[in-house]
Scaffold this motif. Sequence first.
Motif: not given
Lengths: 109, 238
Positions: A60, B156, B159, B194, B197
């Motif tokens: 990513n 985001q 995170k 995402d 991740e």
Amino acid sequence: MYPHERSLVTTYKDKPFVILGVNSDRDRAKLKERSKEENITWRSFWDGGSTNGPIATKWNVSGWPTIYLIDHEGVIRFKSVGAKPFDDLLRTLVVKAAAAAEATPGKSE
Amino acid sequence: MLLCAALAATALGQEAAEPADASLAAWNDLQTEYQAAMNEYFRPWREARAKGEEYQLDGANHPNKTYGAKFKEFAAAHEGTEGAAKALVFVLRVGTKAEQDEALHALLQDYIGMKAMKDAAGSLRYRDDGAAALRTIAAKSPHAEVRGFAWLTLGQALKETDPEGALAALETVSKEYADQPWYRGTLGEKAEGDIFEVKNLSVGQTAPDIEGEDVNGVPFKLSDYRGKVVLLDFWGDW
């Protein structure tokens, strides 16, 4: 970026530390030439010749450079997009890795 | 009929609403002017670089120093329009801290229904008050595309500091806004990356293995180096 990494290679020459790149350049031949010019001695994964390669996609990655520090047991200890300082942490991790290597002789190089 | 409505509105002390076209056209003109100022500011630097020379830019002359105020004035002059919303987004991006805070407040208060809130969301990821503002946009915008993008941006933003909150936001995108457009793909595709991740690449987690070839075509794996500290660097010489 290159000078910092070159200096890390020197600093940790005989220690359990390695730089691994994931490279997104388009042209393999040109990359080899540039690596010689810049004295880039560490190994890189060739990620298919673009920023949309399989490794960058799985991880990513959306900004270059993206840095991860992974300890001697494979655990992620640091990540950053762009340059953020990590030298102190890196030193601590290498000390731990070296101690672990000494505790179990013959287990790592 | 329209004339009566306009007179009635004036009689009530309200300004008749500006047609949307006019405000956007005017905003476009100001944007064009700003771009021209930016080009002019950077011209000597570009010309020097083309000759292999250096040129020291003077930050005090950067157009952002004056255009923050100009876009703010524009928003006041075209209050209630899409053009004003876009102008406030500009102030949010390049104004002084005080101008940015004021612009964000105005956007959330008076322009929450505008499509321009999507652009506003795009500027909120790294702000201290960004998460709260993104939650407001995600909750209140009437446009699915804006809500979906606000949820993604919130995911985001959280995170590293709040992985659970990040997952909740990103999973909302996957469940409710997957088909909304995002650059050349969809919000769902972006959120998937995402989510992976957050679940697998956060500090404290064991890194997934990587299998590939080096530049000489020799196969190798990340796990070959277990026992050493690895600096994994996603890079390019470009």
